[in-house]
Design a protein around this motif. Structure first.
Motif, PDB file in Angstrom:
ATOM      1  N   ARG A   1      -7.886  -4.381  -2.161  1.00 40.35           N
ATOM      2  CA  ARG A   1      -9.243  -4.397  -1.621  1.00 40.35           C
ATOM      3  C   ARG A   1      -9.659  -6.194  -1.684  1.00 40.35           C
TER       4      ARG A   1
ATOM      5  N   SER B   1       0.726  -1.073   0.121  1.00 42.72           N
ATOM      6  CA  SER B   1       0.180  -0.130   0.011  1.00 42.72           C
ATOM      7  C   SER B   1       0.727   1.132   0.016  1.00 42.72           C
TER       8      SER B   1
ATOM      9  N   LEU C   1     -10.487   3.073   0.169  1.00 38.18           N
ATOM     10  CA  LEU C   1      -9.672   2.494  -1.114  1.00 38.18           C
ATOM     11  C   LEU C   1     -10.949   2.774  -2.095  1.00 38.18           C
TER      12      LEU C   1
END
Length: 306
Positions: free
Chosen positions: A233, A188, A253
């Protein structure tokens, strides 16, 4: 947690408060107290690893953000504002580098003690010393020329590569307790870097610097960002991403994806007119900001997972 284990012995050497007893604790009691102390300190140090992976990962982003800002100065896109942004980015990179190596309480960073990581971070520090000369020149000069930008385009990538290697070393040092969340915080965090790398590549195309190679680089960067966003996700075993069950992070997200949907078409169309360069300069920052928010949320989850 091999990264922090040497620190535990130093902590133990500093003494452990014992309850007053005439004859002192028995060997079993002493052993239990030491075990409690070590477990407590290990838990505290484990919590710092999410911060370490986050902030070391942020360094990757800053190498690309500084390169982007120098390109914007070169192209005459809000040059004075981008000089200010560049100065801020350089200060953040330098301060964080020092904190990762020597510790910084304000950042919740403990001094690096792993010999291999110290060696790698020393290499990064040496490369930063060389690269920072371009940063200073861009800040001090009223103009930067093409030869200058060609040097920046060439030399930012080795710095990124070695900083990226350091991040993976920190991830490995996190140990089994963070085996699931460490890659999530890492990847991330890599998304932040990709927002700046793709913008840098778009600007290099506009500047006519290795345009064909950077078109290919841009396609690859866009594809990696998109794949990783979906992997964060919904999961991506090849990237070691388990998916995100937390509702609040999934909402975040979704916000990132909205920003991405606004920015991606501009990059894929390839129009490098001044209007589109200014649009790119405007759109990349909200995407970076929202991705950074997601990283911090993953960091919180990594802390609670231990």
């Amino acid at each position: 947690m091999k990264f922090f284990k040497p620190l535990l012995w130093a902590m133990l050497a500093s003494g452990i408060a014992m309850p007053a007893q005439a004859a002192g604790p028995s060997p079993d009691e002493l052993g239990a107290l030491i075990d409690q102390f070590v477990q407590k300190k290990m838990a505290e140090l484990d919590k710092q690893m999410g911060v370490v992976i986050n902030l070391s990962g942020r360094q990757r982003m800053l190498t690309q953000k500084m390169s982007k800002e120098m390109l914007l100065i070169y192209l005459g896109i809000d040059a004075e504002q981008n000089r200010k942004n560049l100065a801020d980015s350089a200060i953040m990179f330098s301060n964080t580098l020092n904190g990762l190596i020597n510790g910084d309480k304000s950042m919740n960073l403990t001094e690096t003690s792993d010999a291999d990581i110290v060696k790698q971070m020393t290499l990064v520090a040496s490369m930063w010393q060389s690269f920072s000369k371009y940063v200073l020149a861009a800040l001090e000069s009223s103009q930067v020329d093409r030869a200058f930008m060609e040097n920046v385009a060439r030399e930012n990538l080795p710095l990124l590569k070695e900083m990226n290697r350091a991040v993976y070393m920190y991830e490995e040092a996190a140990g089994a307790d963070l085996a699931t969340m460490a890659p999530v915080v890492n990847l991330s965090g890599r998304q932040r870097m990709l927002t700046q790398k793709m913008t840098k590549e778009f600007l290099l195309i506009a500047a006519g610097i290795d345009a064909e190679a950077n078109r290919e680089n841009l396609r690859n960067t866009v594809a990696l960002f998109d794949r990783t966003l979906h992997g964060l996700r919904d999961g991506d075993p090849e990237q070691r991403l388990p998916g995100t069950p937390q509702a609040d992070i999934r909402v975040q997200l979704d916000i990132v994806e909205q920003r991405w949907d606004a920015y991606r078409p501009l990059l894929e169309k390839g129009d490098t007119s001044e209007a589109q360069l200014r649009r790119a300069a405007e759109l990349n920052l909200p995407l970076l900001k929202e991705m950074n928010t997601a990283v911090k949320m993953y960091e919180v989850v990594s802390d609670s997972a231990k």
